[in-house]
Design a protein around this motif. Structure first.
Motif, mmCIF file in Angstrom:
data_model
loop_
_atom_site.group_PDB
_atom_site.id
_atom_site.type_symbol
_atom_site.label_atom_id
_atom_site.label_comp_id
_atom_site.label_asym_id
_atom_site.label_seq_id
_atom_site.Cartn_x
_atom_site.Cartn_y
_atom_site.Cartn_z
ATOM 1 N N LYS A 1 -8.685 -7.031 -17.830
ATOM 2 C CA LYS A 1 -9.174 -7.868 -16.729
ATOM 3 C C LYS A 1 -8.193 -8.973 -16.353
ATOM 4 C CE LYS A 1 -13.192 -8.679 -18.784
ATOM 5 N NZ LYS A 1 -13.139 -7.662 -19.866
ATOM 6 N N PHE A 2 -7.388 -9.426 -17.311
ATOM 7 C CA PHE A 2 -6.455 -10.508 -17.008
ATOM 8 C C PHE A 2 -5.424 -10.095 -15.963
ATOM 9 C CE2 PHE A 2 -7.535 -12.269 -21.368
ATOM 10 C CZ PHE A 2 -8.263 -13.335 -20.853
ATOM 11 N N ALA A 3 -5.011 -8.832 -16.004
ATOM 12 C CA ALA A 3 -4.032 -8.366 -15.014
ATOM 13 C C ALA A 3 -4.614 -8.427 -13.605
ATOM 14 C CB ALA A 3 -3.588 -6.947 -15.350
ATOM 15 N N ILE A 4 -5.889 -8.056 -13.459
ATOM 16 C CA ILE A 4 -6.543 -8.109 -12.148
ATOM 17 C C ILE A 4 -6.692 -9.562 -11.693
ATOM 18 C CG2 ILE A 4 -8.655 -7.586 -10.875
ATOM 19 C CD1 ILE A 4 -7.117 -5.091 -11.530
ATOM 20 N N GLU A 5 -7.171 -10.414 -12.586
ATOM 21 C CA GLU A 5 -7.377 -11.821 -12.235
ATOM 22 C C GLU A 5 -6.083 -12.464 -11.741
ATOM 23 O OE1 GLU A 5 -9.115 -13.948 -15.499
ATOM 24 O OE2 GLU A 5 -10.453 -12.292 -15.993
ATOM 25 N N ASN A 6 -4.996 -12.184 -12.447
ATOM 26 C CA ASN A 6 -3.701 -12.764 -12.106
ATOM 27 C C ASN A 6 -3.196 -12.224 -10.769
ATOM 28 O OD1 ASN A 6 -1.085 -14.175 -13.022
ATOM 29 N ND2 ASN A 6 -0.396 -12.084 -12.648
ATOM 30 N N TYR A 7 -3.396 -10.924 -10.543
ATOM 31 C CA TYR A 7 -2.884 -10.279 -9.335
ATOM 32 C C TYR A 7 -3.577 -10.799 -8.075
ATOM 33 C CZ TYR A 7 -1.136 -6.398 -6.459
ATOM 34 O OH TYR A 7 -0.510 -5.640 -5.507
ATOM 35 N N CYS A 8 -4.826 -11.190 -8.224
ATOM 36 C CA CYS A 8 -5.614 -11.587 -7.057
ATOM 37 C C CYS A 8 -5.122 -12.865 -6.395
ATOM 38 C CB CYS A 8 -7.088 -11.772 -7.458
ATOM 39 S SG CYS A 8 -8.022 -10.240 -7.594
ATOM 40 N N GLU A 9 -4.417 -13.714 -7.141
ATOM 41 C CA GLU A 9 -4.110 -15.039 -6.592
ATOM 42 C C GLU A 9 -2.611 -15.318 -6.543
ATOM 43 O OE1 GLU A 9 -2.715 -17.299 -8.790
ATOM 44 O OE2 GLU A 9 -3.665 -17.053 -10.734
ATOM 45 N N SER A 10 -2.236 -16.208 -5.610
ATOM 46 C CA SER A 10 -0.843 -16.632 -5.471
ATOM 47 C C SER A 10 -0.608 -18.001 -6.085
ATOM 48 C CB SER A 10 -0.458 -16.674 -3.990
ATOM 49 O OG SER A 10 -1.333 -17.530 -3.267
ATOM 50 N N TYR A 11 -1.641 -18.576 -6.679
ATOM 51 C CA TYR A 11 -1.594 -19.928 -7.251
ATOM 52 C C TYR A 11 -0.476 -20.071 -8.289
ATOM 53 C CZ TYR A 11 -4.096 -24.241 -8.799
ATOM 54 O OH TYR A 11 -4.470 -25.525 -9.094
ATOM 55 N N PRO A 25 -18.092 -5.040 1.621
ATOM 56 C CA PRO A 25 -18.789 -5.398 0.385
ATOM 57 C C PRO A 25 -17.805 -5.687 -0.751
ATOM 58 C CG PRO A 25 -19.560 -3.275 1.239
ATOM 59 C CD PRO A 25 -18.419 -3.678 2.072
ATOM 60 N N ASN A 26 -18.313 -6.290 -1.773
ATOM 61 C CA ASN A 26 -17.491 -6.864 -2.829
ATOM 62 C C ASN A 26 -16.857 -5.780 -3.707
ATOM 63 O OD1 ASN A 26 -16.364 -8.563 -4.673
ATOM 64 N ND2 ASN A 26 -18.265 -9.096 -5.687
ATOM 65 N N ARG A 27 -15.803 -5.120 -3.165
ATOM 66 C CA ARG A 27 -15.130 -4.063 -3.922
ATOM 67 C C ARG A 27 -13.657 -4.349 -4.147
ATOM 68 N NH1 ARG A 27 -17.776 0.040 0.100
ATOM 69 N NH2 ARG A 27 -19.933 -0.247 -0.548
ATOM 70 N N PHE A 28 -13.103 -5.307 -3.421
ATOM 71 C CA PHE A 28 -11.694 -5.615 -3.601
ATOM 72 C C PHE A 28 -11.429 -7.065 -3.228
ATOM 73 C CE2 PHE A 28 -12.007 -3.943 0.746
ATOM 74 C CZ PHE A 28 -11.305 -4.883 1.492
ATOM 75 N N ALA A 29 -10.305 -7.567 -3.708
ATOM 76 C CA ALA A 29 -9.866 -8.925 -3.385
ATOM 77 C C ALA A 29 -8.370 -8.985 -3.633
ATOM 78 C CB ALA A 29 -10.600 -9.964 -4.234
ATOM 79 N N GLY A 30 -7.748 -10.049 -3.134
ATOM 80 C CA GLY A 30 -6.323 -10.172 -3.357
ATOM 81 C C GLY A 30 -5.693 -11.218 -2.476
ATOM 82 N N GLN A 31 -4.448 -10.952 -2.111
ATOM 83 C CA GLN A 31 -3.659 -11.919 -1.343
ATOM 84 C C GLN A 31 -2.740 -11.166 -0.401
ATOM 85 O OE1 GLN A 31 -0.266 -13.550 -3.534
ATOM 86 N NE2 GLN A 31 -1.050 -12.534 -5.378
ATOM 87 N N GLY A 32 -2.292 -11.865 0.607
ATOM 88 C CA GLY A 32 -1.317 -11.306 1.525
ATOM 89 C C GLY A 32 -0.203 -12.300 1.755
ATOM 90 N N SER A 33 0.920 -11.803 2.265
ATOM 91 C CA SER A 33 2.061 -12.669 2.595
ATOM 92 C C SER A 33 2.451 -12.434 4.052
ATOM 93 C CB SER A 33 3.253 -12.354 1.681
ATOM 94 O OG SER A 33 4.420 -13.018 2.136
ATOM 95 N N LYS A 34 2.903 -13.490 4.693
ATOM 96 C CA LYS A 34 3.382 -13.400 6.070
ATOM 97 C C LYS A 34 4.903 -13.496 6.135
ATOM 98 C CE LYS A 34 -0.811 -15.525 7.981
ATOM 99 N NZ LYS A 34 -1.356 -16.667 8.768
#
Length: 402
Positions: A223-233, A258-267
């Motif tokens: 789960k830590f890999a997913i948690e880390n991947y989701c954010e750019s902080y 619905p709540n199946r994915f999350a993450g970040q994007g870059s411009k």
């Protein structure tokens, strides 16, 4: 097609014997007041059995990619937290997933990647199955040199198939056959990405054979890999070089409903260049978003990077409570970009870049694993501004456990 379910009876009372249910309820609160998942979700071996059922057997999960078994008869075993599975390419070039066990005496059918000629043959008594899972040979079942028996119905002893689907080369399975249909499951993500790629574009991706795969073993919970991947902080501290070219201010949050994915994007994505050479690009990419790239964690165990000129799949194989194997698969648009000699050095550099990024993340995710041994840690808190996608993942896990 008969799909086999192996659902077991896990209840909230089972979970309450492992951790305090109120700790999970604290996760599904407004982000300002929420705690993260409690320590037991990362350190308790009994909890992992519960999670295997509620998350890895009940949901669509990733167990590999189709390009790893490219030819009819190619087969790979996969161990899903103790559940033995087989991935096989059938003669119609489709992908089948079966439980890796002979229906006769329960012998494990294959134990390493291989190419089968015509059948899946059990090494114990040579009972054999075709690539559709049908039992077709039962040597000596009626006595020496008598391979048939009126008292035995072969049709009742076929291999047990697992519900599966291939999307963008990714092999998804639903062990307990109790999730919504895959097309409905993936639709929110496909809708989101429709301005970047359409269904025709999906067919253009080609796996790179030279610099298209690497894996990393990490000493932490999956789960830590997913948690880390989701954010750019964490960009400035964990990825200082990456942060120079694409910093926090260039990123935006993604929370799929619905709540199946999350993450970040870059411009601020810049295509890699070698001299005057670049990779081919997706033809239908929105011309107003040429520098956009998106990094999605599709719950529970796959992370996807979408760029105008390449695509990667970063999927997690949980090995134990505190051990995970990370698999990275790289794809390009068309065979020339994916495997042509002219772009080989560019592929090599691109693969090295992403491997370096993932190696940098290991310090962060292994550090969180070590910290979860603290008895005073309450699951942590979230930045209301920076941690929204990560909180969404925590809520998804907590909701499915309850």
């Amino acid at each position: 097609m008969v799909i086999f379910s192996m659902s077991q009876k896990f209840t909230n009372s089972t979970l309450s014997g492992i951790l305090e249910i109120d700790k999970l309820k604290n996760v599904d609160m407004p982000i300002e007041n929420a705690n993260g998942l409690p320590n037991e979700c990362y350190t308790n071996a009994d909890y992992l059995d519960y999670e295997r059922e509620k998350i890895f057997c009940n949901k669509w999960i990733v167990i590999g990619v189709a390009s790893s078994i490219p030819n009819p008869g190619d087969a790979r075993p996969y161990n899903l937290l103790g559940i033995p599975l087989i991935l096989v390419r059938d003669k119609d070039r489709g992908i089948k997933v079966f439980h890796n066990v002979c229906s006769h005496r329960g012998f494990k059918l294959i134990d390493k990647p291989c190419t089968l000629k015509n059948v899946i043959r059990c090494p114990y008594h040579s009972w054999s199955y075709d690539f559709k899972g049908n039992l077709i040979a039962t040597p000596h079942i009626g006595g020496l040199n008598n391979h048939q028996s009126e008292k035995f119905d072969k049709n009742k002893s076929n291999l047990k198939e697992v519900k599966s689907k291939v999307w963008m080369d990714i092999i998804f399975v639903n062990i307990n056959s109790n999730e919504i249909e895959f097309d409905d499951y993936i639709k929110p993500l496909e809708d989101r990405w429709s301005s970047f790629i359409n269904k025709d574009d999906q067919k253009l991706i080609v796996h790179s054979n030279d610099y298209g795969y690497f894996n990393l073993d990490v000493n932490c919970n999956w789960k830590f890999a997913i948690e880390n991947y989701c954010e750019s902080y964490h960009l400035p501290t964990i990825h200082p070089e990456l942060n120079k070219v694409s910093n926090i201010n260039d990123h935006y949050h993604i929370q799929g409903l619905p709540n199946r994915f999350a993450g970040q994007g870059s411009k601020k994505y810049e295509q890699p260049v070698k001299g005057n050479k670049k990779f081919e690009t997706f033809p239908n990419w929105d011309k107003t978003k040429l520098k956009n790239s998106e990094y999605i964690a599709l719950f529970p165990n796959v992370m996807i990077g979408l760029h105008i000129d390449h695509f990667y799949v970063y999927w997690l194989e949980p090995l134990a409570m505190d051990k995970t194997r990370e698999h990275m698969q790289m794809y390009y648009i068309g065979n020339e970009s994916a495997n042509g000699e002219e772009l080989k050095e560019l592929r090599k550099e691109n693969s090295r870049f992403w491997k370096d990024v993932m190696i940098e993340d290991i310090k962060a995710i292994e550090g969180m694993q070590e910290g979860r041994n603290s008895p005073v840690y309450n699951g942590g808190n979230f930045s209301p501004v920076m941690d929204q996608p990560t909180h969404q993942f925590h809520k998804w896990v907590a909701t499915n456990l309850l």
